[in-house]
Write an enzyme that holds these catalytic residues in place. Structure first.
Site, PDB file in Angstrom:
ATOM      1  N   GLU A  35       0.869  -1.166   0.000  1.00 36.74           N
ATOM      2  CA  GLU A  35       0.000   0.000   0.000  1.00 36.74           C
ATOM      3  C   GLU A  35       0.914   1.227   0.000  1.00 36.74           C
ATOM      4  O   GLU A  35       1.814   1.313   0.854  1.00 36.74           O
ATOM      5  CB  GLU A  35      -0.888   0.006   1.260  1.00 36.74           C
ATOM      6  N   ARG A 262       4.834 -12.468   9.826  1.00 35.48           N
ATOM      7  CA  ARG A 262       5.426 -11.156   9.740  1.00 35.48           C
ATOM      8  C   ARG A 262       6.816 -11.221  10.385  1.00 35.48           C
ATOM      9  O   ARG A 262       7.008 -11.902  11.393  1.00 35.48           O
ATOM     10  CB  ARG A 262       4.539 -10.221  10.563  1.00 35.48           C
ATOM     11  N   LYS A 272       4.611   0.838   8.804  1.00 31.77           N
ATOM     12  CA  LYS A 272       4.663   2.150   8.137  1.00 31.77           C
ATOM     13  C   LYS A 272       4.026   3.224   9.001  1.00 31.77           C
ATOM     14  O   LYS A 272       4.493   4.346   9.064  1.00 31.77           O
ATOM     15  CB  LYS A 272       3.949   2.083   6.786  1.00 31.77           C
TER      16      LYS A 272
HETATM   17  P1  ATP Z   1       2.643  -1.820   7.504  1.00 33.62           P
HETATM   18  O1  ATP Z   1       1.915  -2.102   8.775  1.00 33.62           O
HETATM   19  O2  ATP Z   1       4.079  -1.549   7.710  1.00 33.62           O
HETATM   20  O3  ATP Z   1       1.963  -0.794   6.656  1.00 33.62           O
HETATM   21  P2  ATP Z   1       1.451  -3.689   5.808  1.00 33.62           P
HETATM   22  O4  ATP Z   1       1.380  -5.165   5.877  1.00 33.62           O
HETATM   23  O5  ATP Z   1       0.201  -2.925   6.034  1.00 33.62           O
HETATM   24  O6  ATP Z   1       2.586  -3.202   6.740  1.00 33.62           O
HETATM   25  P3  ATP Z   1       1.660  -3.476   2.990  1.00 33.62           P
HETATM   26  O7  ATP Z   1       2.136  -2.325   2.193  1.00 33.62           O
HETATM   27  O8  ATP Z   1       0.259  -3.845   2.894  1.00 33.62           O
HETATM   28  O9  ATP Z   1       2.091  -3.203   4.472  1.00 33.62           O
HETATM   29  O10 ATP Z   1       2.589  -4.747   2.721  1.00 33.62           O
HETATM   30  C1  ATP Z   1       2.920  -5.290   1.465  1.00 33.62           C
HETATM   31  C2  ATP Z   1       3.269  -6.729   1.669  1.00 33.62           C
HETATM   32  O11 ATP Z   1       4.360  -6.857   2.568  1.00 33.62           O
HETATM   33  C3  ATP Z   1       2.116  -7.503   2.287  1.00 33.62           C
HETATM   34  O12 ATP Z   1       2.003  -8.727   1.630  1.00 33.62           O
HETATM   35  C4  ATP Z   1       2.527  -7.664   3.721  1.00 33.62           C
HETATM   36  O13 ATP Z   1       1.926  -8.786   4.264  1.00 33.62           O
HETATM   37  C5  ATP Z   1       4.052  -7.740   3.628  1.00 33.62           C
HETATM   38  N1  ATP Z   1       4.685  -7.304   4.868  1.00 33.62           N
HETATM   39  C6  ATP Z   1       4.486  -6.141   5.515  1.00 33.62           C
HETATM   40  N2  ATP Z   1       5.185  -6.098   6.661  1.00 33.62           N
HETATM   41  C7  ATP Z   1       5.864  -7.270   6.747  1.00 33.62           C
HETATM   42  C8  ATP Z   1       6.750  -7.838   7.705  1.00 33.62           C
HETATM   43  N3  ATP Z   1       7.090  -7.186   8.804  1.00 33.62           N
HETATM   44  N4  ATP Z   1       7.239  -9.071   7.457  1.00 33.62           N
HETATM   45  C9  ATP Z   1       6.906  -9.734   6.343  1.00 33.62           C
HETATM   46  N5  ATP Z   1       6.082  -9.254   5.408  1.00 33.62           N
HETATM   47  C10 ATP Z   1       5.554  -8.042   5.595  1.00 33.62           C
HETATM   48 MG    MG Z   2      -1.125  -1.604   5.803  1.00 36.40          MG
END
Ligand code: ATP
Ligand code: MG
Length: 561
Positions: A35, A262, A272
């Site tokens: 995202e 994660r 983020k």
């Molecule tokens: P954040 O909370 O940092 O925004 P998110 O999962 O909402 O993390 P996205 O931009 O949706 O962020 O993530 C893109 C991809 O990366 C998704 O498939 C997510 O599951 C994966 N991802 C995000 N954070 C991690 C992590 N700490 N370890 C492994 N994969 C991750």
């Molecule tokens: Mg997110």
């Protein structure tokens, strides 16, 4: 470990099973779906390495898909930063996609769901809907709008799209099961009204699809075969499948969601939203501050793509969440930089050393090897003269036998130079040592082939000639948080654990060969650590970041505190 020698991870096993059951290898397709609401962090590196790694392993395309359904939080700046980071990590996506490209298709499908009596417009407030949700052990209550006619639903939904209503007045909900054990199946919201411009579709839309409605359908549109996400989406899988059921055409590939843990890194946060908070509150200087767990911060700090990929491969993927110690990440960057960086000399906490039997005004240039790991790296010359700097901690008036550095009456070799002997020292009124007087053995020059040059002394010190030294700003970084897991502490906000000493700025004295070092160039400052030139450098002033020390000093500090 090489790609072929390690055992399959559980996602690869799932894929192998699918192939055995007859799924065609040519139909494998993956995506990385960030995202664009912030910069990528080290956790994302795991997901990137997993998805693009599968692409390489199976020779399958991997899309970069921006999951851009929330204009309130998303920006073009983040899209650009994400693309840069994925490329920098060394991966190539097949096509660049945006969930927003599918808004029309999603809208058309939503109308189909309404016509099939699988979706309805709810006109209650979000508070009322929340009250009706029930609890995991208690069924929810149906909305009074649940049985609106198809005609009315279509008319209202179109009105929502055409901007006839205010935010919060109506939503479109899937009509599933208000008594489901899975709370997410209790008539989840598919669309909400948001009168906001989107970074790509501008004001074309004022209704925006929710994550669950968007993600699986986007996978389906792109014909992604295996849609990998983190564990918190496990309960969403049922909904992912339900939404697919409504539009699925059996001649097509049916995407399959699978979940992995994660990755969390110690002494930092990988979210983020939380990283944005650090930026907004000026705890750090932007998303690429070298203390951040972002890919851009690590890049600026001096991390290499190889080191991040090796780190991600080493930790692999798991089925349970856990905390990875940041020292493992540091191990990987040390290992890589040791192979690829030239050695240079620089003194960070200087102590003046005068060689009393070296003629005043004389200088000579000593040959210095650029890398013990790589002969082809060649050599350079470093200036030597009567007055030098050494590190304060490399001299003591008295010390025990284990102190292999300089002490009064003792000898050490100056790296690439001569053997010296400490004769006396001078102190200020507070008793701090301000200068050390030495003598040198003129026949002991390194590499000169004399018996004296081969004489072994226990310690070797780095040094710089004071008259020739470049001064540079050197930024020394420490952990950003004092707690290893700052965001999981009960009743405490992660911001309470910020390390007030995470940045120390000092003036370093460096050998003159560094004069033309370019932004991003990496070096080993011998006996100290790995450093790279920061983007804040100018022609007048060099700025270096310490990427990592030569050894893991944190563990020791922890033990003694
Ligand atoms: P954040 O909370 O940092 O925004 P998110 O999962 O909402 O993390 P996205 O931009 O949706 O962020 O993530 C893109 C991809 O990366 C998704 O498939 C997510 O599951 C994966 N991802 C995000 N954070 C991690 C992590 N700490 N370890 C492994 N994969 C991750
Ligand atoms: Mg997110």
């Amino acid at each position: 470990m090489s790609e072929t020698s390690r055992s399959l991870n559980f996602i690869e096993q799932i894929i192998e099973e699918d192939l055995e059951k007859g799924f065609a290898k040519k139909d494998l397709r993956f995506r990385f779906p960030p995202e664009p609401n912030g910069y990528l962090h080290i956790g994302h590196a795991s997901s990137i390495c997993l998805n693009f790694g599968l692409g390489l392993r199976y020779d399958a395309p991997v899309n970069l898909r921006f999951d851009d359904t929330n204009p309130a939080k998303e920006e073009q700046e983040f899209v650009d930063a994400i693309k840069k980071d994925v490329e920098w990590l060394g991966f190539n996506w097949d096509t660049e996609r945006y969930a927003s490209d599918y808004f029309q298709q999603l809208y058309d499908w939503a109308k189909k769901l309404i016509k099939d009596d699988k979706a309805y417009v709810d006109s209650q407030s979000s508070e009322e809907m929340a009250k009706q949700k029930g609890t995991p052990t208690e069924a929810g209550v149906a909305s009074p709008y649940r049985n609106r006619s198809v005609e009315e639903n279509l008319k209202l939904f179109e009105g929502m799209k055409n901007g006839e209503f205010d935010e919060g007045t109506h939503v479109l909900r899937a009509k599933i099961d208000m008594a489901s054990d899975n709370m997410l199946m209790r008539d989840p919201i598919m669309y909400r009204i948001l009168h906001r411009a989107h970074h790509r579709t501008n004001t074309d839309w004022c209704i925006y699809p929710m994550y669950d409605w968007t993600h699986g359908e986007s996978d389906y549109i792109e014909q992604v075969s295996h849609s990998l996400c983190t564990l918190e989406f496990l309960p969403h899988r049922e909904l992912y499948d339900w939404f697919l059921d409504q539009v699925y055409d059996s001649s097509k590939i049916r995407p399959k969601q699978r979940e992995f843990a994660r990755r969390n890194l110690s002494h930092t946060v990988v979210s983020k939203r939380k990283l944005a908070q650090l930026v907004e509150n000026n705890v750090v200087n932007g998303w690429d501050d070298p203390r951040m767990s972002t890919i851009s911060g690590l890049r600026r700090r001096g991390y290499t793509p190889e080191s991040l990929r090796n780190f991600a491969d080493t930790i692999g993927i798991a089925k349970r969440d856990n905390l990875i110690d940041v020292s493992l990440l540091e191990f990987h960057i040390r290992e890589h930089l040791n192979k690829v960086t030239p050695r240079v000399m620089g003194v960070l906490k200087p102590l003046k050393l005068v060689i009393t039997n070296y003629p005043d005004g004389q200088e000579e240039w000593l040959e210095a090897e650029n890398s013990p790991e790589d002969e082809s790296a060649g050599s350079r010359e470093v200036p030597f003269s009567r007055e030098l700097y050494i590190e304060q901690e490399d001299f003591k008036e008295e010390a025990n036998k284990k102190f292999f550095r300089l002490k009064l009456g003792g000898e050490v070799r100056l790296k690439n130079g001569y053997i010296i002997k400490a004769e006396s020292c001078t102190k200020d009124t507070d008793g701090n040592i301000t200068e050390v007087q030495c003598t040198y053995d003129p026949k002991s020059k390194s590499g000169s082939g004399t018996a004296e040059s081969l004489r072994r002394v226990k310690g070797t010190l780095h040094w710089v000639s004071i008259a020739h030294a470049l001064t540079a700003e050197v930024r020394l970084y420490d952990r950003l948080f004092t707690h290893e897991s700052p965001d999981t502490q009960k009743d405490k906000d992660f911001m309470e654990f910020i390390n007030p000493n995470s940045l120390e700025v000092i003036t370093g004295f460096l050998e003159p060969s560094l004069k033309n070092a370019k932004v991003g160039e990496r070096f080993q400052f011998q006996r100290i650590g790995y450093f790279c030139v920061d983007k804040d450098s100018t022609d007048e002033k060099l700025v270096f970041n310490r990427t990592v020390g030569l050894r893991d000093s944190w563990a020791k500090i922890q033990q003694s505190s």
